[in-house]
Scaffold this motif. Structure first.
Motif: not given
Length: 256
Positions: A158-179
């Motif tokens: 598409s013409d744009r992607i949000t930061l949250l959408e990018a993280l969803s493509l990567s399966g979200d942060l693990t429980i150890y990710g520093k949010r």
């Protein structure tokens, strides 16, 4: 008996404190309910930049007149999402130009897709009547690294992607990710910038990094638990932490 009761009371309080701390470190957009929806900006268009690979197709009422502008790819075919092959592609050079058939050099860097379409259409209109331009970025991608479930590079259709959408493509942060400290590496005008984003704070929705640019790199740092567990393993680190807290509480209770 009173000592045991005190022990369970302290453990209950500790559990409540632990649960609160966990949400504070893990939940996204924690203060979003306090935001006025009118304050949230959603309008955004990416801008073309050097090294963007473009597909540009010229259309008109009479298809024959567009042939000089739609040269075939001579050296190799390039496949895109709709399986269209054989269309010549254009790489924006480091100065921001493409070399377009008949028209010649066109400076597109810094323009949105709509602005680029209009600029090309105006130049082509000198040669044919009422041209229509279909421009696509073929190599629009972002990369996500670090404490996510599926790190890697992802193509954006598409013409744009949000930061949250990018993280969803990567399966979200693990429980150890520093949010609270996600790093975004972005290149603009030949210069790289390093930017920190706090995903737990809803204010980042209005930041320049809520929508990602081409070739942005996201790096999610490990939190303290993951860093401490790198030597002994995550289960050992958590167990040691819990035992240390329980020991401290027991000493305080039975000392009295």
């Amino acid at each position: 008996m009173k000592s045991i009761y005190k022990c369970f009371t302290f453990l209950g309080i500790l559990a409540l404190l632990y649960s609160c701390a966990s949400r504070k470190n893990i939940a996204y957009l924690q203060d979003v309910d306090a935001k006025n929806s009118n304050e949230i900006t959603t309008s955004y268009e990416i801008k073309l930049q050097p090294d963007d690979l473009l597909s540009i197709i010229v259309s008109a009422e009479n298809p024959e007149v567009t042939v000089p502008f739609n040269l075939p790819q001579i050296q190799a075919n390039y496949s895109i999402e709709n399986n269209q092959t054989g269309i010549k592609t254009y790489l924006i050079d480091k100065e921001g130009f493409i070399d377009f058939p008949v028209v010649g050099k066109i400076n597109l860097a810094g323009l949105t897709r709509i602005e680029a379409n209009k600029k090309i259409a105006d130049l082509v209109a000198i040669h044919i009547k009422n041209p229509s331009i279909n421009l696509k970025i073929l190599n629009y991608k972002i990369s996500v690294l670090g404490e996510v479930n599926r790190p890697g590079s992802f193509n954006v259709v598409s013409d744009r992607i949000t930061l949250l959408e990018a993280l969803s493509l990567s399966g979200d942060l693990t429980i150890y990710g520093k949010r609270s400290n996600v790093l975004i590496i972005r290149e603009s005008n030949g210069k790289k910038t390093f930017n920190r984003i706090d995903l737990t704070n809803a204010n980042f929705i209005n930041s320049p990094f809520y929508y990602l640019n081409q070739n942005d790199i996201l790096i999610v740092e490990p939190n303290k638990t993951k860093i401490n567990s790198s030597t002994f393993g995550p289960n050992v680190a958590v167990t040691v932490s819990i035992l240390s807290i329980l020991t401290t509480i027991a000493v305080l209770i039975f000392r009295n």
